[in-house]
Design an enzyme around this catalytic site. Structure first.
Site, PDB file in Angstrom:
ATOM      1  N   TYR A   1       7.315  48.820  55.961  1.00 30.80           N
ATOM      2  CA  TYR A   1       8.166  47.666  55.680  1.00 30.80           C
ATOM      3  C   TYR A   1       9.186  47.467  56.799  1.00 30.80           C
ATOM      4  O   TYR A   1       9.359  46.349  57.306  1.00 30.80           O
ATOM      5  CB  TYR A   1       8.880  47.818  54.337  1.00 30.80           C
TER       6      TYR A   1
ATOM      7  N   SER B   1      23.245  42.264  54.919  1.00 29.94           N
ATOM      8  CA  SER B   1      22.189  41.384  54.438  1.00 29.94           C
ATOM      9  C   SER B   1      22.426  40.974  52.991  1.00 29.94           C
ATOM     10  O   SER B   1      22.922  41.754  52.172  1.00 29.94           O
ATOM     11  CB  SER B   1      20.837  42.102  54.536  1.00 29.94           C
TER      12      SER B   1
ATOM     13  N   GLN C   1      25.386  37.992  55.799  1.00 31.31           N
ATOM     14  CA  GLN C   1      24.200  37.164  56.052  1.00 31.31           C
ATOM     15  C   GLN C   1      23.761  36.517  54.751  1.00 31.31           C
ATOM     16  O   GLN C   1      23.673  37.172  53.707  1.00 31.31           O
ATOM     17  CB  GLN C   1      23.068  38.024  56.623  1.00 31.31           C
TER      18      GLN C   1
ATOM     19  N   TYR D   1      21.002  34.017  52.599  1.00 34.10           N
ATOM     20  CA  TYR D   1      19.844  33.180  52.315  1.00 34.10           C
ATOM     21  C   TYR D   1      20.285  32.170  51.262  1.00 34.10           C
ATOM     22  O   TYR D   1      21.037  32.513  50.336  1.00 34.10           O
ATOM     23  CB  TYR D   1      18.676  33.996  51.760  1.00 34.10           C
TER      24      TYR D   1
ATOM     25  N   THR E   1      20.518  32.594  57.687  1.00 35.72           N
ATOM     26  CA  THR E   1      19.164  32.774  58.219  1.00 35.72           C
ATOM     27  C   THR E   1      18.335  31.538  57.898  1.00 35.72           C
ATOM     28  O   THR E   1      18.255  31.112  56.746  1.00 35.72           O
ATOM     29  CB  THR E   1      18.511  34.034  57.625  1.00 35.72           C
TER      30      THR E   1
ATOM     31  N   LYS F   1      21.203  32.073  62.281  1.00 35.67           N
ATOM     32  CA  LYS F   1      20.282  33.083  62.788  1.00 35.67           C
ATOM     33  C   LYS F   1      18.835  32.626  62.592  1.00 35.67           C
ATOM     34  O   LYS F   1      18.466  32.206  61.488  1.00 35.67           O
ATOM     35  CB  LYS F   1      20.506  34.411  62.075  1.00 35.67           C
TER      36      LYS F   1
ATOM     37  N   SER G   1      16.702  34.330  67.511  1.00 33.08           N
ATOM     38  CA  SER G   1      16.012  35.355  66.731  1.00 33.08           C
ATOM     39  C   SER G   1      14.696  34.814  66.207  1.00 33.08           C
ATOM     40  O   SER G   1      14.606  33.638  65.838  1.00 33.08           O
ATOM     41  CB  SER G   1      16.895  35.777  65.543  1.00 33.08           C
TER      42      SER G   1
ATOM     43  N   HIS H   1      13.271  36.759  63.750  1.00 38.53           N
ATOM     44  CA  HIS H   1      13.206  37.624  62.571  1.00 38.53           C
ATOM     45  C   HIS H   1      12.480  38.934  62.882  1.00 38.53           C
ATOM     46  O   HIS H   1      11.754  39.486  62.063  1.00 38.53           O
ATOM     47  CB  HIS H   1      12.515  36.898  61.408  1.00 38.53           C
TER      48      HIS H   1
ATOM     49  N   GLY I   1      16.192  41.200  68.534  1.00 36.82           N
ATOM     50  CA  GLY I   1      14.754  41.400  68.684  1.00 36.82           C
ATOM     51  C   GLY I   1      14.397  42.210  69.911  1.00 36.82           C
ATOM     52  O   GLY I   1      14.494  41.727  71.035  1.00 36.82           O
TER      53      GLY I   1
END
Length: 356
Positions: A24, A106, A127, A129, A155, A230, A252, A254, A286
């Site tokens: 993962y 996150s 961060q 979502y 994101t 992001k 980014s 991801h 990255g």
């Protein structure tokens, strides 16, 4: 083996982690071409160094959205830290604070933001979502502000969840006792039990895949915090982010986990920097694994780099101490690379260092 670089940490972490968890953290989308390219693109760049520059002392300090940090290496938002080690997000945040740099938490953390931020005396961002349920999203924003977050990182590269075939094969699920803590009070803390990746099913069911720049404007209007975006890989999108109220972009893809075969972030960084022309700050993530990678990113216009997986490898190997050591290694390598390039200050790192 005592790790002496970030690649060593990845090897030791692989031996310590459950294979499902390692896959993962380490895996990418489909054939993992972009995953590999993110670092390989750094290796293809060459540094044309200067000598006799009097580099006895180096100053690596900078600011990000006005917040001082000890070096232009920030901790990227990554999910589910407690699968790596019981120290989890609190351990990673404390490691960043000890290193004097920024920690980005996150949305998909195993520890609630209030617990993480109260334990972290360093710079901290949250961060985000955007959930289909805007009530949940508004509550996350409100809680982040109240908990002491100093910026929101939105994101935007997850309209659908990238197909990570290792997660599909492994039937990825959180370990027993772990959840998406930040939204557990809203009843959204558990991944569904499905064939394939439980996380993919969670994201595709709950996250808003129809985001537009209007939603970025909505976010900027609904928080008192500065917003960084992001997941930007196109100069036109970066310019539109600035127009819509963002104060920074993170170049980014991801970590190669969304659209496979898209360019490495370091490859698209210069054109995004040129398009923005200093209107807002630009960071890149990255594939950063060496101090020389940091020099290359700054030379091509990034204000700072974000590192994600290496911090997870540090956590897996030795909890908070391992995460702290990862950051110390990068700081030391970056300092040495600056000296060998003939630089004592960050403003001396420019495109002239990149050999063409």
């Amino acid at each position: 083996m005592q790790p002496i670089n970030l690649f060593d940490y990845a090897e030791v972490a692989r031996d310590k982690l459950d294979p499902m968890v390692y896959d993962y953290y380490a895996g990418g989308a489909f054939d993992e071409i972009t995953l590999r390219e993110n670092h390989d693109a750094y290796d293809r760049l060459r540094l044309q160094y200067r000598v006799l520059a009097g580099v006895g002392e180096r100053d690596m300090r900078t600011t990000v959205l006005g917040q001082p940090v000890s070096m232009p290496v920030l901790v990227a938002p990554t999910a589910f830290h407690k699968m790596a080690h019981a120290d989890g997000e609190i351990g990673a945040a404390r490691a960043a604070a000890t290193a004097g740099t920024l920690f980005i938490l996150s949305s998909l953390s195993n520890t609630a933001m209030e617990a993480v931020f109260s334990a972290c005396n360093g710079p901290r961002w949250f961060q985000l979502y955007i959930y289909k349920d805007r009530g949940i999203t508004r509550e996350l924003i409100r809680r982040a502000e109240s908990a002491g977050a100093q910026a929101i990182v939105l994101t935007v590269d997850s309209a659908v969840w990238g197909t990570r075939e290792k997660d599909v094969r492994n039937g990825f699920q959180l370990k027993p006792g772990l959840s998406v803590e930040n939204v557990a009070p809203a009843g959204k803390g558990d991944l569904p039990r499905v064939g394939g990746s439980g996380l993919a099913a969670y994201v595709n069911t709950l996250f808003d895949g129809s985001l537009s720049f209007k939603d970025l404007e909505w976010l900027c209007a609904n928080t008192r915090l500065p917003v960084a975006v992001k997941g930007v890989c196109h100069p036109g999108d970066a310019v539109e982010c600035a127009r819509s109220g963002a104060k920074a972009v993170v170049v980014s893809n991801h970590g190669g986990r969304q659209l496979d075969t898209c360019p490495a972030t370091i490859e698209v960084l210069p054109e995004i920097v040129d398009a923005l022309a200093g209107r807002i700050e630009t960071y890149v993530d990255g594939g950063v694994r060496r101090g020389t990678d940091v020099v290359k990113a700054l030379a091509l216009g990034a204000r700072a780099v974000l590192v994600g997986r290496p911090v997870l490898w540090g956590l897996a190997v030795d909890g908070e101490r391992g995460a702290r050591h990862v950051l110390e290694l990068l700081q030391h390598e970056f300092s040495d690379a600056m000296a060998l390039c003939g630089c004592t200050r960050l403003d001396q790192i420019g495109r002239g260092l990149i050999w063409r």
